[in-house]
Design an enzyme around this catalytic site. Sequence first.
Site, PDB file in Angstrom:
ATOM      1  N   SER A  48     -12.476  47.313  65.355  1.00  0.00           N
ATOM      2  CA  SER A  48     -12.060  48.472  66.152  1.00  0.00           C
ATOM      3  C   SER A  48     -11.242  49.437  65.299  1.00  0.00           C
ATOM      4  CB  SER A  48     -11.241  48.019  67.371  1.00  0.00           C
ATOM      5  OG  SER A  48     -10.232  47.109  67.004  1.00  0.00           O
ATOM      6  N   LYS A 116     -13.888  36.173  62.887  1.00  0.00           N
ATOM      7  CA  LYS A 116     -14.552  36.278  64.191  1.00  0.00           C
ATOM      8  C   LYS A 116     -15.854  37.040  63.995  1.00  0.00           C
ATOM      9  CE  LYS A 116     -13.214  39.599  67.327  1.00  0.00           C
ATOM     10  NZ  LYS A 116     -14.485  40.348  67.463  1.00  0.00           N
ATOM     11  N   GLU A 185     -15.232  39.159  76.175  1.00  0.00           N
ATOM     12  CA  GLU A 185     -14.825  40.557  76.412  1.00  0.00           C
ATOM     13  C   GLU A 185     -15.550  41.148  77.618  1.00  0.00           C
ATOM     14  OE1 GLU A 185     -14.983  43.157  73.011  1.00  0.00           O
ATOM     15  OE2 GLU A 185     -14.532  44.932  74.213  1.00  0.00           O
TER      16      GLU A 185
HETATM   17  O1  KIV Z   1     -12.568  44.875  66.861  1.00  0.00           O
HETATM   18  C1  KIV Z   1     -11.879  44.471  67.792  1.00  0.00           C
HETATM   19  O2  KIV Z   1     -10.724  44.855  67.975  1.00  0.00           O
HETATM   20  C2  KIV Z   1     -12.493  43.525  68.700  1.00  0.00           C
HETATM   21  C3  KIV Z   1     -11.971  43.524  70.094  1.00  0.00           C
HETATM   22  C4  KIV Z   1     -12.564  44.657  70.843  1.00  0.00           C
HETATM   23  C5  KIV Z   1     -12.256  42.251  70.768  1.00  0.00           C
HETATM   24  O3  KIV Z   1     -13.412  42.856  68.348  1.00  0.00           O
END
Ligand code: KIV
Length: 283
Positions: A48, A116, A185
């Site tokens: 993000s 992740k 999410e």
């Molecule tokens: O990139 C991010 O901050 C995320 C969140 C939206 C879960 O993957």
Amino acid sequence: MSKKKMSRLDLQKIKRDGQKVVWITAYDYWTASFAEEAGMDMILVGDSLGMCIYGYSGTVPVTMDQCIWHSEAVRRGAPNTFIIGDMPFLSYQVCVEEAVRNAGRFHKEAGVDAIKLEGGVRVCPQIQAIADGGMLVMGHIGLTPQSSGQQGGFKAQGRTAEAAKEVIADALAIQAAGAFALLVEAVPPEVCGIIREKLTIPVYSIGAGWEADGQLMICSDVLGIFQAFTPKFVKKYESLGEKTVNAFKQYAQEARNGQFPTEEHAYKMVDGELPKLKKLLDE
Ligand code: KIV
């Protein structure tokens, strides 16, 4: 006294004890240091950052190098916090080998504790290979911004029985592939609750309600900095965007009308040196 960094076992214990893990995104040194000072259990260096730092309209343009640079800064700001690096678009989708190599880069170059990646059943081979490489992998299902085109935009997922069944199948597959935790999410709380009942690994929510082992929020949302749009699940705890504009305006006004700087913000010459300087300049 510096705090003790969480481990996978601590996260499991918190779940067993029925307590909640609280985490937030951070993309830079100072936000990370504030997050650590505030006692966040984990920090996600989310892709993000593409929207919150670089002003892209989505996360797709974000590169591995950008994620590594920001993860390094976050690690420096929060040396005692469990940090998760977010695998950007095309860093793991092409093949399992690239996924392992890029997950390894996060560990070797930025010192993260886990990575992740987004997706369900279709990324399970990558999850398994990264876990087999000795790394901690978190799954991310529901709304997955990297494939928001396929999902018809940034939209809540799992709202019908059929759609929810698919999300639950993804969750089970991710656990079986070896993920140490799962982020869900933008799905209804009931669906997240069912996933949590069915899984033994911790299940965290961002926009998936309260029936989870913990909550994630985006720092720019919590602080009221991100202005482009506000998802339904966001609660703004501050309005730093507005406060920042006001501070900049006040500075500009004071600098223009001579109220700033004053004596208070100026360096003094050593006593007796100014007359000497004037004399030197007259010679
Ligand atoms: O990139 C991010 O901050 C995320 C969140 C939206 C879960 O993957």
